[in-house]
Design an enzyme around this catalytic site. Structure first.
Site, mmCIF file in Angstrom:
data_model
loop_
_atom_site.group_PDB
_atom_site.id
_atom_site.type_symbol
_atom_site.label_atom_id
_atom_site.label_comp_id
_atom_site.label_asym_id
_atom_site.label_seq_id
_atom_site.Cartn_x
_atom_site.Cartn_y
_atom_site.Cartn_z
ATOM 1 N N SER A 1 1.236 -9.998 -0.187
ATOM 2 C CA SER A 1 0.961 -8.555 -0.217
ATOM 3 C C SER A 1 1.391 -7.783 1.023
ATOM 4 O O SER A 1 1.531 -6.562 0.965
ATOM 5 C CB SER A 1 -0.528 -8.331 -0.485
ATOM 6 O OG SER A 1 -1.312 -9.074 0.422
ATOM 7 N N ASP B 1 -17.641 -11.042 -1.803
ATOM 8 C CA ASP B 1 -18.378 -10.055 -2.596
ATOM 9 C C ASP B 1 -17.779 -9.875 -3.994
ATOM 10 O O ASP B 1 -18.503 -9.672 -4.967
ATOM 11 C CB ASP B 1 -18.395 -8.699 -1.883
ATOM 12 C CG ASP B 1 -16.997 -8.156 -1.677
ATOM 13 O OD1 ASP B 1 -16.315 -8.648 -0.760
ATOM 14 O OD2 ASP B 1 -16.567 -7.278 -2.439
ATOM 15 N N LYS C 1 0.807 -1.223 0.000
ATOM 16 C CA LYS C 1 0.000 0.000 0.000
ATOM 17 C C LYS C 1 0.840 1.274 0.000
ATOM 18 O O LYS C 1 0.352 2.335 -0.362
ATOM 19 C CB LYS C 1 -0.976 0.005 1.174
ATOM 20 C CG LYS C 1 -2.134 -0.951 0.947
ATOM 21 C CD LYS C 1 -3.393 -0.464 1.624
ATOM 22 C CE LYS C 1 -4.577 -1.318 1.251
ATOM 23 N NZ LYS C 1 -4.442 -2.709 1.753
ATOM 24 N N GLU D 1 -10.027 -13.818 -2.477
ATOM 25 C CA GLU D 1 -10.568 -13.128 -1.307
ATOM 26 C C GLU D 1 -10.981 -14.138 -0.243
ATOM 27 O O GLU D 1 -11.057 -15.334 -0.498
ATOM 28 C CB GLU D 1 -11.732 -12.219 -1.722
ATOM 29 C CG GLU D 1 -12.892 -12.942 -2.330
ATOM 30 C CD GLU D 1 -13.931 -11.984 -2.887
ATOM 31 O OE1 GLU D 1 -13.851 -10.761 -2.659
ATOM 32 O OE2 GLU D 1 -14.848 -12.478 -3.555
ATOM 33 N N SER E 1 -8.028 1.301 9.665
ATOM 34 C CA SER E 1 -7.351 0.838 10.873
ATOM 35 C C SER E 1 -6.138 0.028 10.458
ATOM 36 O O SER E 1 -5.434 -0.518 11.274
ATOM 37 C CB SER E 1 -8.297 -0.027 11.699
ATOM 38 O OG SER E 1 -8.775 -1.074 10.901
ATOM 39 N N GLY F 1 -15.992 -13.497 2.799
ATOM 40 C CA GLY F 1 -16.255 -12.170 2.236
ATOM 41 C C GLY F 1 -16.092 -12.212 0.737
ATOM 42 O O GLY F 1 -15.252 -11.528 0.168
HETATM 43 C C1 LIG Z 1 -5.174 -3.728 1.539
HETATM 44 C C2 LIG Z 1 -4.534 -5.048 1.456
HETATM 45 C C3 LIG Z 1 -4.974 -6.020 0.524
HETATM 46 C C4 LIG Z 1 -6.135 -5.794 -0.407
HETATM 47 O O1 LIG Z 1 -5.854 -4.768 -1.320
HETATM 48 P P1 LIG Z 1 -7.006 -4.085 -2.186
HETATM 49 O O2 LIG Z 1 -6.300 -3.119 -3.048
HETATM 50 O O3 LIG Z 1 -7.943 -3.415 -1.211
HETATM 51 O O4 LIG Z 1 -7.694 -5.171 -2.920
HETATM 52 C C5 LIG Z 1 -4.286 -7.228 0.455
HETATM 53 N N1 LIG Z 1 -3.254 -7.491 1.274
HETATM 54 C C6 LIG Z 1 -2.812 -6.602 2.199
HETATM 55 C C7 LIG Z 1 -1.662 -6.974 3.058
HETATM 56 C C8 LIG Z 1 -3.440 -5.340 2.319
HETATM 57 O O5 LIG Z 1 -3.010 -4.468 3.232
#
Ligand SMILES: *Cc1c(COP(=O)(O)O)cnc(C)c1O
Length: 322
Positions: free
Chosen positions: A305, A211, A54, A205, A79, A209
């Site tokens: 991620s 969706d 992010k 996902e 959060s 959840g």
């Molecule tokens: C926010 C996040 C996601 C999901 O990302 P999106 O762009 O909202 O789909 C996946 N893994 C981690 C570690 C995140 O912080």
């Protein structure tokens, strides 16, 4: 087809964030390759600055603020990792940041955000609306509100993860991407379409959840109740307008993983690859493991991620694994 953003925006985002973001490592494991009878490439965003991808979207977005916007500041509600990403990017760019957080947010996340110099406004998650509070703050103080995923500059920033992966390892047959609101998945799909057009991109996902899966099948955005899952980074009740427009055209399918599979995958990554990956970060690999028979002989990309999890929680999840 023309998308907003497009690959050109990802390419520009990459030049913009390169001086600040880590080019995260791509790891392989002989054990995994033997288990899959395939070549698996892990793109390790758990080693990104602040511990998740992010930071890329936040940095790309804040660095395009006008001088006026920079002076007045940014506000975000979250959060989780988005809050920390905005706080760190704002600090690096000398922009004042206000983060709206529930007062019962994990201590590590509150401390993390404070540590990056973010000003925290607390709210009660059961009685107050964080979006409304953020909008009020934005209006009163002239702050720019940055959402966690449904924004072209955020999507373009997140797309640099897959761009780096393809540039390093070449074309792939399949790519597995964790999915919350779809910023990472839509960005990844745009990069894949440009750099590895035959690659099948899967979003993954939490099973509780789904969706995104429902939306994908129905062809319109479906909203569900706030999901209960250990994958807190993917606790989103619906995809975004920008993200869904890209996902529905460029993604092969949306899969799910149960909390039990996530813990199992977290354990595997710790034991075999010595990596701390948060539950949300395990989504992609959990789904790949479940369908590994179909993936034999392929070149596979997996995005890990993020790695932000309280150590006490990490220990208890792994210690109680069945
Ligand atoms: C926010 C996040 C996601 C999901 O990302 P999106 O762009 O909202 O789909 C996946 N893994 C981690 C570690 C995140 O912080």
């Amino acid at each position: 087809m023309k998308f907003v953003p497009d690959y050109h925006d990802i390419s520009e985002a990459h030049s913009r964030i390169k001086p600040h973001a880590h080019k995260t490592p791509v790891f392989t494991s002989t054990t995994v390759n033997q288990l899959f009878n395939a070549e698996v490439y892990f793109k390790c965003e758990n080693f990104q600055r602040m511990g998740a991808f992010k930071f890329r979207g936040a940095m790309n977005t804040l660095s395009q603020f006008s001088d006026e916007q920079k002076k007045a500041g940014v506000v975000a509600f979250s959060s989780g990792n988005h809050a920390q990403a905005i706080a760190l990017a704002a600090k690096l760019l000398n922009i004042p940041a206000t983060i709206v957080m529930p007062h019962d947010a994990p201590k590590a996340k509150i401390e993390g955000t404070k540590g990056y110099g973010g000003k925290i406004v607390f709210y009660d998650r059961y009685t107050e609306d964080n979006k409304a509070i953020s909008r009020d703050l934005a209006e009163k103080h002239g702050l720019t509100l940055i959402p966690p995923y449904d924004h072209p500059h955020i999507i373009a920033g997140q797309g640099t993860v897959a761009k780096e992966l393809f540039e390093e390892v070449g074309e792939l047959d399949s790519l597995f991407v964790p999915l919350g609101g779809g910023g990472l998945l839509s960005g990844s799909a745009l990069s894949a379409a440009h750099l590895s057009p035959k690659c099948q991109v899967f979003g993954v996902e939490p099973a509780n959840g789904n969706d995104g899966q429902l939306s994908f099948r129905k062809g319109e955005i479906v909203t569900i109740d706030m999901p209960k899952t250990i994958a807190d980074g993917a606790q989103t009740p619906h995809l975004g307008e920008y993200t869904f427009a890209i996902i529905r055209h460029l993604v092969k399918d949306i899969l799910t993983a149960t909390d039990e599979e996530l813990v199992d995958t977290m354990y595997f990554l710790a034991e075999r690859m010595k990596m701390v990956v948060e539950p949300t970060g395990c989504l992609g690999f959990a789904a790949a493991r479940a369908m590994r028979v179909q993936l034999q002989g392929q070149r596979i990309g997996v995005i890990l991620s993020g790695g932000n999890i309280d150590m006490s929680r990490y220990a208890s999840l792994l210690g109680n694994k069945k």
